[in-house]
Design a protein around this motif. Structure first.
Motif, mmCIF file in Angstrom:
data_model
loop_
_atom_site.group_PDB
_atom_site.id
_atom_site.type_symbol
_atom_site.label_atom_id
_atom_site.label_comp_id
_atom_site.label_asym_id
_atom_site.label_seq_id
_atom_site.Cartn_x
_atom_site.Cartn_y
_atom_site.Cartn_z
ATOM 1 N N LEU A 321 0.797 -1.216 0.000
ATOM 2 C CA LEU A 321 0.000 0.000 0.000
ATOM 3 C C LEU A 321 0.835 1.275 0.000
ATOM 4 C CD1 LEU A 321 -3.063 0.616 0.096
ATOM 5 C CD2 LEU A 321 -2.848 0.796 2.574
ATOM 6 N N GLN A 322 1.997 1.234 0.660
ATOM 7 C CA GLN A 322 2.805 2.460 0.709
ATOM 8 C C GLN A 322 3.280 2.894 -0.672
ATOM 9 O OE1 GLN A 322 3.770 -0.436 2.188
ATOM 10 N NE2 GLN A 322 5.993 -0.761 2.044
ATOM 11 N N GLN A 323 3.284 1.961 -1.639
ATOM 12 C CA GLN A 323 3.719 2.340 -2.980
ATOM 13 C C GLN A 323 2.664 3.175 -3.693
ATOM 14 O OE1 GLN A 323 5.451 -1.633 -4.539
ATOM 15 N NE2 GLN A 323 7.015 -0.069 -4.853
ATOM 16 N N GLN A 324 1.389 2.864 -3.480
ATOM 17 C CA GLN A 324 0.340 3.694 -4.072
ATOM 18 C C GLN A 324 0.246 5.035 -3.344
ATOM 19 O OE1 GLN A 324 -1.022 0.149 -3.101
ATOM 20 N NE2 GLN A 324 0.455 -0.183 -4.750
ATOM 21 N N GLU A 325 0.477 5.036 -2.035
ATOM 22 C CA GLU A 325 0.502 6.292 -1.288
ATOM 23 C C GLU A 325 1.646 7.186 -1.779
ATOM 24 O OE1 GLU A 325 0.040 7.723 3.348
ATOM 25 O OE2 GLU A 325 0.968 5.777 2.920
ATOM 26 N N GLU A 326 2.786 6.560 -2.082
ATOM 27 C CA GLU A 326 3.926 7.304 -2.613
ATOM 28 C C GLU A 326 3.594 7.941 -3.954
ATOM 29 O OE1 GLU A 326 8.579 6.255 -2.841
ATOM 30 O OE2 GLU A 326 7.339 4.983 -4.144
ATOM 31 N N ILE A 327 2.874 7.216 -4.797
ATOM 32 C CA ILE A 327 2.495 7.761 -6.103
ATOM 33 C C ILE A 327 1.646 9.012 -5.927
ATOM 34 C CG2 ILE A 327 1.090 7.327 -8.159
ATOM 35 C CD1 ILE A 327 2.025 4.373 -7.958
ATOM 36 N N ALA A 328 0.619 8.926 -5.086
ATOM 37 C CA ALA A 328 -0.255 10.079 -4.866
ATOM 38 C C ALA A 328 0.515 11.245 -4.264
ATOM 39 C CB ALA A 328 -1.415 9.684 -3.963
ATOM 40 N N GLU A 329 1.375 10.974 -3.296
ATOM 41 C CA GLU A 329 2.154 12.033 -2.654
ATOM 42 C C GLU A 329 3.069 12.724 -3.655
ATOM 43 O OE1 GLU A 329 5.682 12.489 0.740
ATOM 44 O OE2 GLU A 329 4.569 10.613 0.556
ATOM 45 N N GLY A 330 3.755 11.934 -4.487
ATOM 46 C CA GLY A 330 4.662 12.518 -5.463
ATOM 47 C C GLY A 330 3.942 13.339 -6.510
ATOM 48 N N LEU A 331 2.810 12.848 -7.000
ATOM 49 C CA LEU A 331 2.048 13.594 -7.997
ATOM 50 C C LEU A 331 1.518 14.898 -7.420
ATOM 51 C CD1 LEU A 331 0.062 10.695 -9.736
ATOM 52 C CD2 LEU A 331 2.011 11.963 -10.658
ATOM 53 N N ARG A 332 1.056 14.867 -6.163
ATOM 54 C CA ARG A 332 0.574 16.100 -5.526
ATOM 55 C C ARG A 332 1.689 17.133 -5.401
ATOM 56 N NH1 ARG A 332 -2.592 12.652 -2.148
ATOM 57 N NH2 ARG A 332 -0.937 12.657 -0.570
ATOM 58 N N ALA A 333 2.901 16.656 -5.133
ATOM 59 C CA ALA A 333 4.038 17.579 -5.008
ATOM 60 C C ALA A 333 4.291 18.333 -6.305
ATOM 61 C CB ALA A 333 5.295 16.815 -4.586
ATOM 62 N N GLY A 334 3.881 17.759 -7.423
ATOM 63 C CA GLY A 334 4.046 18.419 -8.707
ATOM 64 C C GLY A 334 2.845 19.240 -9.134
ATOM 65 N N GLY A 335 1.839 19.352 -8.260
ATOM 66 C CA GLY A 335 0.671 20.172 -8.570
ATOM 67 C C GLY A 335 -0.528 19.403 -9.073
ATOM 68 N N CYS A 336 -0.445 18.098 -9.131
ATOM 69 C CA CYS A 336 -1.578 17.284 -9.593
ATOM 70 C C CYS A 336 -2.620 17.148 -8.489
ATOM 71 C CB CYS A 336 -1.067 15.901 -10.003
ATOM 72 S SG CYS A 336 -2.356 14.716 -10.443
ATOM 73 N N ASP A 337 -3.874 17.138 -8.872
ATOM 74 C CA ASP A 337 -4.973 16.847 -7.947
ATOM 75 C C ASP A 337 -5.032 15.328 -7.795
ATOM 76 O OD1 ASP A 337 -7.293 16.601 -6.501
ATOM 77 O OD2 ASP A 337 -8.627 17.195 -8.139
ATOM 78 N N ALA A 338 -4.218 14.808 -6.877
ATOM 79 C CA ALA A 338 -4.042 13.359 -6.754
ATOM 80 C C ALA A 338 -4.602 12.863 -5.428
ATOM 81 C CB ALA A 338 -2.566 12.994 -6.860
ATOM 82 N N ALA A 339 -5.380 11.792 -5.485
ATOM 83 C CA ALA A 339 -5.967 11.185 -4.292
ATOM 84 C C ALA A 339 -5.405 9.779 -4.104
ATOM 85 C CB ALA A 339 -7.483 11.132 -4.418
ATOM 86 N N PHE A 340 -5.340 9.367 -2.861
ATOM 87 C CA PHE A 340 -4.898 8.018 -2.492
ATOM 88 C C PHE A 340 -6.067 7.301 -1.841
ATOM 89 C CE2 PHE A 340 -3.035 5.637 1.252
ATOM 90 C CZ PHE A 340 -2.765 4.470 0.543
ATOM 91 N N LEU A 341 -6.400 6.114 -2.345
ATOM 92 C CA LEU A 341 -7.542 5.366 -1.830
ATOM 93 C C LEU A 341 -7.100 3.972 -1.376
ATOM 94 C CD1 LEU A 341 -10.584 5.125 -1.320
ATOM 95 C CD2 LEU A 341 -10.830 4.341 -3.691
ATOM 96 N N PRO A 342 -6.944 3.764 -0.056
ATOM 97 C CA PRO A 342 -6.639 2.423 0.451
ATOM 98 C C PRO A 342 -7.922 1.626 0.641
ATOM 99 C CG PRO A 342 -6.548 4.008 2.248
ATOM 100 C CD PRO A 342 -6.922 4.785 1.009
ATOM 101 N N LEU A 343 -7.970 0.416 0.118
ATOM 102 C CA LEU A 343 -9.155 -0.420 0.229
ATOM 103 C C LEU A 343 -8.896 -1.585 1.182
ATOM 104 C CD1 LEU A 343 -10.337 -0.512 -3.504
ATOM 105 C CD2 LEU A 343 -11.155 0.953 -1.648
ATOM 106 N N GLU A 344 -9.961 -2.077 1.788
ATOM 107 C CA GLU A 344 -9.849 -3.127 2.805
ATOM 108 C C GLU A 344 -10.036 -4.533 2.238
ATOM 109 O OE1 GLU A 344 -8.909 -2.563 5.764
ATOM 110 O OE2 GLU A 344 -9.041 -0.370 5.783
#
Length: 370
Positions: A321-344
């Protein structure tokens, strides 16, 4: 070896020569793809799907092939990826044996199979090939690009190498780089194939096929595709005493063993071993940060995209899961409207293939907002 091509497959011929990132070039190469829906007048309603290691381009039934596809519940009229609104294309990965050029294809320079003469394959090569299909379909900018598993890597590489090719992106159980655990598992899978005497340095035949190696590789993969929680819930410690053979003291005893064996045997003769080796290694090599000469987060921040969703599953051990969180975090740092959705979902890495209840609404909701 035989290629395994769905009947509805279409082909796009790549430019020749087609240069490969790590050296060499392909001549007369092609990419298999399928489509659903219709392009609008401005060609602005297109969605591209890039897949994991083993799927073909037949993600759903269509006019060319009415058989259900591997993402049948996701794609179609009224479904989460609604083909009454979207034109959808799915490409089979370069290097695969499901219609695209790969080690199981004929080398036009020799008239024989490429086998290990196929150039070293990278995720970036698959991205370049997918981009060529998009341009060939007359699409300048995708409304959305969706990448699953290995396809999540391919999608990020495509966004890096083709700035502006997509307005939005859904990354599902993907990653911007390979982690040591995933590399270790894939390394063992490749070793199992290479240590099978029938592999013969890639020179096997249908008669002498490295079945044992491929069975072991697939079993290792399937174990990581699902979660311990699901294994326990589905199989527990149920035994298969009736299946025991007196002459096989260490044969199958538990239901989970029988499941793995059946899954492996259905796979081994339907995927080329050399293609498996090449695609597996391409994932281990991938690191978005290395490609830009910086960190992974810097590489993600440099991508230019308007909106993104990174979906992961808490029980995924292969692409955690931390890899998808990393993707969202990195994209947001570049100005993208990026969301992270962890599913159960309890179904681990493969959840996106089977958990329609959770993944369907997530994908539909994102696309409805475009």
């Amino acid at each position: 070896m035989t290629e395994f091509i769905p009947p509805g497959t279409r082909w796009f011929d790549l430019a020749s020569p087609f240069p490969m990132k790590r050296g060499g070039a392909l001549h007369g190469a092609r990419i298999a793809y399928e489509t659903w829906g219709e392009l609008d007048a401005s060609h602005s309603n297109a969605i591209l799907i890039v897949t994991g290691l083993s799927p073909d381009a037949h993600a759903a039934a269509n006019a060319g092939d009415p058989e259900p596809g591997w993402w049948e519940w996701m794609i179609g009229p009224g479904k989460p990826i609604d083909t009454d609104r979207w034109f959808v294309a799915c490409v089979n990965s370069l290097g695969s044996c499901k219609g695209s050029t790969g080690p199981a294809s004929i080398n036009p320079d020799t008239g024989a199979l490429y086998r290990l003469d196929f150039p070293e394959l990278s995720i970036e090569d698959g991205a370049d090939a997918a981009a060529a299909v998009v341009r060939g379909l007359g699409i300048q900018r995708l409304a959305c690009m969706i990448g699953n598993s290995m396809g999540g890597m391919t999608a990020l590489a495509l966004l890096q190498r083709q700035p502006g090719i997509a307005r939005s992106h859904i990354n599902i159980s993907g990653a911007a780089r390979a982690l040591p655990f995933s590399i270790a598992i894939r390394s063992l899978q490749r070793e199992a194939i290479r240590l099978d005497p029938n592999w013969d340095d890639g020179n096997y035949s249908d008669e002498r096929y490295p079945e044992s190696g491929m069975r072991m590789a697939r079993k290792l993969g399937v174990i990581t595709y699902r979660s311990a929680l699901e294994w326990d819930g589905r199989f527990g410690r149920v035994r298969l005493d009736s299946d025991r053979r007196d002459d096989d003291a260490f044969g199958l005893e538990f239901e989970v063993e029988s499941y793995l064996e059946g899954h492996a045997r259905r796979f081994v003769r339907h995927f080329d071993p050399n293609c498996y080796l090449y695609l597996s290694r391409s994932m281990d090599w991938y690191d978005l940060g290395e490609s830009c000469g910086g960190t992974t987060l810097q590489g993600l921040a440099a991508l230019r995209i308007d909106k993104a969703l990174a979906i992961g599953v808490r029980t995924d051990i292969l692409f955690p899961l931390q890899q998808q969180e990393e993707i969202a975090e990195g994209l947001r740092a570049g100005g993208c409207d990026a969301a992270f959705l962890p599913l159960e979902s309890p179904q681990g890495h493969d959840a996106f293939l089977v958990d329609a209840e959770r993944f369907g609404p997530a994908v539909r909701g994102f696309l409805d907002e475009l």
